[in-house]
Design a protein around this motif. Sequence first.
Motif, short mmCIF file in Angstrom:
data_model
loop_
_atom_site.label_atom_id
_atom_site.label_comp_id
_atom_site.label_asym_id
_atom_site.label_seq_id
_atom_site.Cartn_x
_atom_site.Cartn_y
_atom_site.Cartn_z
N HIS A 46 2.75 6.78 -0.36
CA HIS A 46 3.43 7.71 -1.05
C HIS A 46 3.39 9.00 -0.37
O HIS A 46 2.69 9.43 0.57
CB HIS A 46 2.44 7.97 -2.35
N SER A 47 4.38 9.96 -0.71
CA SER A 47 4.68 10.85 -0.03
C SER A 47 3.59 11.99 -0.15
O SER A 47 3.52 12.97 0.72
CB SER A 47 5.97 11.67 -0.88
N ASP A 48 2.91 11.94 -1.05
CA ASP A 48 1.68 12.94 -1.17
C ASP A 48 0.14 12.47 -0.72
O ASP A 48 -0.76 13.02 -0.90
CB ASP A 48 1.34 13.26 -2.76
N ALA A 49 0.41 11.39 -0.08
CA ALA A 49 -0.80 10.58 0.69
C ALA A 49 -1.93 10.35 -0.46
O ALA A 49 -2.85 10.55 -0.15
CB ALA A 49 -1.34 11.40 1.82
N SER A 50 -1.42 9.95 -1.64
CA SER A 50 -2.33 9.85 -2.80
C SER A 50 -3.15 8.42 -2.43
O SER A 50 -4.02 8.24 -3.55
CB SER A 50 -1.78 10.16 -3.98
N HIS A 51 -2.72 7.57 -1.86
CA HIS A 51 -3.47 6.28 -1.85
C HIS A 51 -3.48 5.71 -0.30
O HIS A 51 -2.68 6.05 0.53
CB HIS A 51 -2.73 5.28 -2.63
N VAL A 52 -4.56 4.78 -0.47
CA VAL A 52 -4.64 4.30 1.17
C VAL A 52 -5.28 3.02 1.01
O VAL A 52 -6.04 2.54 -0.02
CB VAL A 52 -5.80 5.41 1.72
N GLY A 53 -5.08 2.15 2.02
CA GLY A 53 -5.58 0.86 1.95
C GLY A 53 -6.00 0.44 3.42
O GLY A 53 -5.58 1.01 4.36
N MET A 54 -6.73 -0.41 3.60
CA MET A 54 -6.98 -0.73 5.10
C MET A 54 -6.26 -2.05 5.49
O MET A 54 -6.19 -3.15 4.82
CB MET A 54 -8.47 -1.20 5.07
N TYR A 55 -5.69 -2.12 6.57
CA TYR A 55 -4.75 -3.22 6.94
C TYR A 55 -5.77 -4.34 7.60
O TYR A 55 -6.92 -4.12 8.24
CB TYR A 55 -3.88 -3.03 8.06
N VAL A 56 -5.79 -5.63 7.09
CA VAL A 56 -6.57 -6.62 7.43
C VAL A 56 -6.04 -7.62 8.41
O VAL A 56 -6.54 -8.63 8.50
CB VAL A 56 -7.17 -7.38 6.32
N GLY A 57 -4.68 -7.38 8.59
CA GLY A 57 -4.12 -8.30 9.42
C GLY A 57 -3.08 -9.17 8.78
O GLY A 57 -3.18 -9.39 7.39
N ASP A 58 -2.02 -9.98 9.19
CA ASP A 58 -0.94 -10.76 8.71
C ASP A 58 -0.48 -10.31 7.47
O ASP A 58 -0.13 -10.81 6.43
CB ASP A 58 -1.88 -11.99 8.35
N GLY A 59 0.05 -9.00 7.63
CA GLY A 59 0.70 -8.06 6.62
C GLY A 59 0.17 -7.81 5.37
O GLY A 59 0.58 -7.61 4.39
N ALA A 60 -1.30 -7.61 5.28
CA ALA A 60 -2.05 -7.68 4.11
C ALA A 60 -2.94 -6.45 4.28
O ALA A 60 -3.35 -6.05 5.31
CB ALA A 60 -2.90 -8.86 3.75
N ILE A 61 -3.39 -5.81 3.09
CA ILE A 61 -4.51 -4.70 3.15
C ILE A 61 -5.51 -5.10 1.99
O ILE A 61 -5.05 -5.94 0.83
CB ILE A 61 -3.54 -3.39 2.65
N VAL A 62 -6.74 -4.42 2.10
CA VAL A 62 -7.54 -4.51 1.07
C VAL A 62 -7.57 -3.17 0.51
O VAL A 62 -7.78 -2.41 1.31
CB VAL A 62 -8.86 -5.12 1.52
#
Length: 354
Positions: free
Chosen positions: A311-327
């Motif tokens: 989002h433009s306000d950097a209000s969310h974050v996820g961790m990339y775990v590989g193969d196109g996925a995040i947790v």
Amino acid sequence: MNRRHCAAAAIALVCALAVLTAPVQAMAAPIPEPSPTAPPKPGKKSLEEVRQEIDTLYRKAGAATDAYNLAEEQTEKQSGEIVKLAKAIVDGQARIAELKNQAGAQAREQYRNGGLPPGAQLVLSDDPQLFLDGVNQVRQGQQASKQVLAELNRTQEDLETYTQDASLNWQKLETNRLKQAKAKKKINAQIEAAKKLESQLEKKELARLLKLEQEAEYTAQTAWLSSGALKDINREASASGKKAVAFATREIGKPYVWGAEGPDSYDCSGLTSQAWAAAKRPIPRTSQEQWRQLPRIDIKDMRPGDLIIYHSDASHVGMYVGDGAIVHSPRPGRNVTLAGAGSMRILGVVRPDK
């Protein structure tokens, strides 16, 4: 967690990744048509409009949560600074008392010698050896007196500085407390508004709402994959990144709670910051500070363990775990889960261990 649960979690993870990383051609299959629903009554919002409104409310709550977490972090920092300054002030006051005692002892010694300064006493001495020995003592005494007075002045100046700094930190502390209170009020208002909308839905509508969320994420992920975003993303995680990913994926299934950073629940940045803390790489607490402070990298250079900011306000974050996925930990009412890395609008990627 016993072996059976570990195996089940591993199978679930593999299955989820398989869905998320299916070839674009397979993922590009037509999205199932939503089951027929009665047209909305005049003046009544459609379920899709409700979904978008709820999503907006939770996003605003997420942004306010970042503001709250940052204010909390700053409050803790200011409190720590005040404790240090208070100790420095106490130590400074004790040192001033000690130096004043030394200066007083020198004054009393002079009084015992008839009030004559050491130089005058030497002039009156008729013993050459005593005179020469006395010259050296006088010099040493004068030097010691100067040092005592100089240190006394420095300590007093330091004490004034510490006091001013403590006052300034108290002001900052109160400012941050007010920010926290304001952010908390905003968070609660947004979450309550979203819950109110959800509470007005029937059980079937709630199930349909979840399906609409999943379809929106699926559509966004498919478009992201179709753009060729994964074409050159095949890098292995660093040793620290592997530890961070292992921590984050172990937390799958735990509920989102705003402001939480484990061990039983998390908000989005609480999860990522704790995962990297477990990898012995402390990072900022909030997604906005993670975006602001951590090194940024191109999406094509992404590797597991990197953080994707949304989002433009950097209000969310996820961790990339590989193969196109995040947790990630999505929002109130949802649990830590796997999702497509492109299921939300990507602002950029940062690397904690660059």
